[in-house]
Scaffold this motif. Sequence first.
Motif, mmCIF file in Angstrom:
data_model
loop_
_atom_site.group_PDB
_atom_site.id
_atom_site.type_symbol
_atom_site.label_atom_id
_atom_site.label_comp_id
_atom_site.label_asym_id
_atom_site.label_seq_id
_atom_site.Cartn_x
_atom_site.Cartn_y
_atom_site.Cartn_z
ATOM 1 N N ALA A 1 -4.262 3.775 -2.012
ATOM 2 C CA ALA A 1 -4.469 2.373 -1.634
ATOM 3 C C ALA A 1 -4.657 2.290 -0.135
ATOM 4 C CB ALA A 1 -3.266 1.533 -2.054
ATOM 5 N N ARG A 2 -5.388 1.300 0.302
ATOM 6 C CA ARG A 2 -5.556 1.055 1.729
ATOM 7 C C ARG A 2 -5.392 -0.414 2.024
ATOM 8 N NH1 ARG A 2 -10.079 4.527 4.904
ATOM 9 N NH2 ARG A 2 -8.957 6.474 4.783
ATOM 10 N N ASN B 1 0.659 4.095 -2.856
ATOM 11 C CA ASN B 1 0.447 5.499 -2.492
ATOM 12 C C ASN B 1 1.609 6.369 -2.973
ATOM 13 O OD1 ASN B 1 -2.115 5.692 -1.041
ATOM 14 N ND2 ASN B 1 -1.198 4.363 0.486
ATOM 15 N N ASP C 1 3.267 6.414 3.656
ATOM 16 C CA ASP C 1 1.912 6.778 4.056
ATOM 17 C C ASP C 1 1.733 6.473 5.549
ATOM 18 O OD1 ASP C 1 -0.999 7.260 2.918
ATOM 19 O OD2 ASP C 1 -1.107 5.605 4.360
ATOM 20 N N ARG D 1 -0.818 6.005 7.559
ATOM 21 C CA ARG D 1 -1.737 4.913 7.905
ATOM 22 C C ARG D 1 -1.052 3.562 7.710
ATOM 23 N NH1 ARG D 1 -5.003 1.165 5.751
ATOM 24 N NH2 ARG D 1 -7.018 0.789 6.731
ATOM 25 N N GLU D 2 -0.361 3.409 6.590
ATOM 26 C CA GLU D 2 0.284 2.130 6.281
ATOM 27 C C GLU D 2 1.509 1.899 7.162
ATOM 28 O OE1 GLU D 2 -1.405 0.174 4.615
ATOM 29 O OE2 GLU D 2 -2.838 1.667 3.915
ATOM 30 N N SER E 1 0.829 -1.209 0.000
ATOM 31 C CA SER E 1 0.000 0.000 0.000
ATOM 32 C C SER E 1 0.860 1.254 0.000
ATOM 33 C CB SER E 1 -0.933 0.012 1.216
ATOM 34 O OG SER E 1 -1.765 -1.118 1.192
#
Lengths: 409, 409
Positions: free
Chosen positions: A92-93, A86, B62, B64-65, A82
Amino acid sequence: MALIVQKYGGTSVGTVEKIENVADKVIASRQAGHDVVVVVSAMSGETNRLIELASQVSDQPDPREYDVLVSTGEQVTIALLSMALNARGYPARSYTGSQVHILTDSAHTKARILDIDESRMRTDLDQGRVVVVAGFQGRDEENNITTLGRGGSDTTAVALAAALKADECQIYTDVDGVYTTDPRVVADARRLQRITFEEMLEMASLGSKVLQIRAVEFAGKYNVNLRVLSSFEEGPGTLITYEEQADMEQPVISGIAFNRDEAKLTILGVPDQPGMAFSILGPIGDANIEVDMIIQNVGADGTTDFTFTVHRNDYDKTLKLLQDVAGKLGAREVAGDKSIVKISLVGVGMRSHAGVASQMFETLAREGINIMMISTSEIKISVVIEEKYLELGVRALHSAFQLEQEMTL
Amino acid sequence: MALIVQKYGGTSVGTVEKIENVADKVIASRQAGHDVVVVVSAMSGETNRLIELASQVSDQPDPREYDVLVSTGEQVTIALLSMALNARGYPARSYTGSQVHILTDSAHTKARILDIDESRMRTDLDQGRVVVVAGFQGRDEENNITTLGRGGSDTTAVALAAALKADECQIYTDVDGVYTTDPRVVADARRLQRITFEEMLEMASLGSKVLQIRAVEFAGKYNVNLRVLSSFEEGPGTLITYEEQADMEQPVISGIAFNRDEAKLTILGVPDQPGMAFSILGPIGDANIEVDMIIQNVGADGTTDFTFTVHRNDYDKTLKLLQDVAGKLGAREVAGDKSIVKISLVGVGMRSHAGVASQMFETLAREGINIMMISTSEIKISVVIEEKYLELGVRALHSAFQLEQEMTL
């Protein structure tokens, strides 16, 4: 525009460079206009590293905790993939199995998927995101982490494709499709464009290791179009589907599978009485040994010979059990052979074609290969022969059934 | 029987052997009749390994990732510790931050804890299980994985202790408690039996690295008794608590903290006008540079000298900003010094004792140490001196205030 689920296994994500290569493949699908859900395994070697840690703590690690441990392997991969997407400007998650509610039973280390809530993935897809899901894992009713066991990532991909009603589930692996037989044995083995679920199940269970049987069964049950492709080369791969090809002549034989892992045991001269098969195989089953082919011949003297095959690793244990049984039953003799192989012709076309068996036997006879056991099903004929004839037999059959030639209209 | 939350950091769980050592310590608490919740960090080195992987994928991963990735570190440890406990016959269950509903805000990589649902842990404890929780992580409202940032495992432990109303939160580390000062500087520095939250906060923020400030604040806010102990040696450690000791004479000074990481800047001869401090420090704050001590002296000529300290790493950047400011304000000169240290006396007893400051200044004067800056709070006196006098100053003060002697009734 289609919705595609793509699955990349451990060797396809084994290094950061390979993960970036996967990101590029996912982006190519996005650029082609498709919505993409990606399922990934742990980086190759990672699961073994974690299992090694567990084995240092305990000979028999607690199964619940084992799942907590090994499920981190995929979690690392989803995050890295991800990040890579990104970083390339493709939102993307990542999600763990638990986060997308892959609900399983509580059979830790070998859980089965019960349900999937696809709503969160759907929201992400609608917002233009790539969804990256950890394969091989889920959660039970009590939110405990579970794993599906080895090869479970294929099953995750198929289950997600079924839940999302995806147009196709693409399994990326280190081979570029399903072949008529192992190309290491037959040089002109041909990649199949398509194969039916039934055929694929026979091929997989007979030792063709491209796909996990469980994933194929799952795909068949929910009618998910499966495609096997290479992570490292371009190409259309092989489509596994229900649709038998109405628009072209169905080949009689789709492929030749073989299995070197079997061993044969025979108990000779047992009284021919009802319940005899159970008396022989009961103790084998109780010992958790799986029996594959079974053949019984009744002789003229009121006794019978009973032959079956097991995995070669179980041979010694089975022989011992059988000797006990032979004593109790008053059998004449126990014999066994570890130097055997099984070769199988597989094809849905067999249903409507007579003469496949005789052509098979004739081909083997012409090469001087003796057949030790025969077993048939609706779409398969298997024979057991001496191990030394494996390559010769497979090549002769491949050629006799013209498998190297593409069927055309 | 008490309920105890124990936290073991990365070095305490750095190898499988050390994890087994932690299991033994947990079991000792169980055998003493206590309920135990354990919070663990990632095995030392593991978080850095994961960050290195991320940096190979992206310069700015990222967030979150990033959290999905690094949170796997603690997950590995909770599984291994729970396996070790189960293997020794002590039922244990591991939980990720998400599984015990450590609800945080969505500030990935530096999230703050909002709420904890302790019901699941309570059920396990009631059933005689040890609960093992991953430190440093939680989940936000949308069930995204979050991390609390470095040192967050201490905060997790304190937050769990608060939610469970635990009798004590024990932080196991590589030192055996809080000392009157750094034993590497003063050989007869003494371990404190107890210290108040206020004192601990001053000690921690002044450079005594035993505990994360955030965890101490949290413990103070929720009145959680904190104890710092060694993972590797037996001993009672140091209790950090609200209760000032009514039953014994409160020492005037609890400890001496010092900080080598500061640098001093002075802007000389600025017009003494309202708003001057803001004109000087505004640009520094805008550049995200934290200012520690601030001192202003008004001179007789209608100008003022303004001195402050920053982290030594920010010195060059600050000097440049200050030179710009000096030009605009018409200041006479800008000066700076990187070879300084701050020494602080800390003690709640100061509130009721006059004369601490003068005794401090006298002690330093006797050693020929010049004081460059002075700053005081209710329970602390800090001085800035030349770096080369650090050890001499700390030793002289430690001795002058008799910190090597245990207070008795």
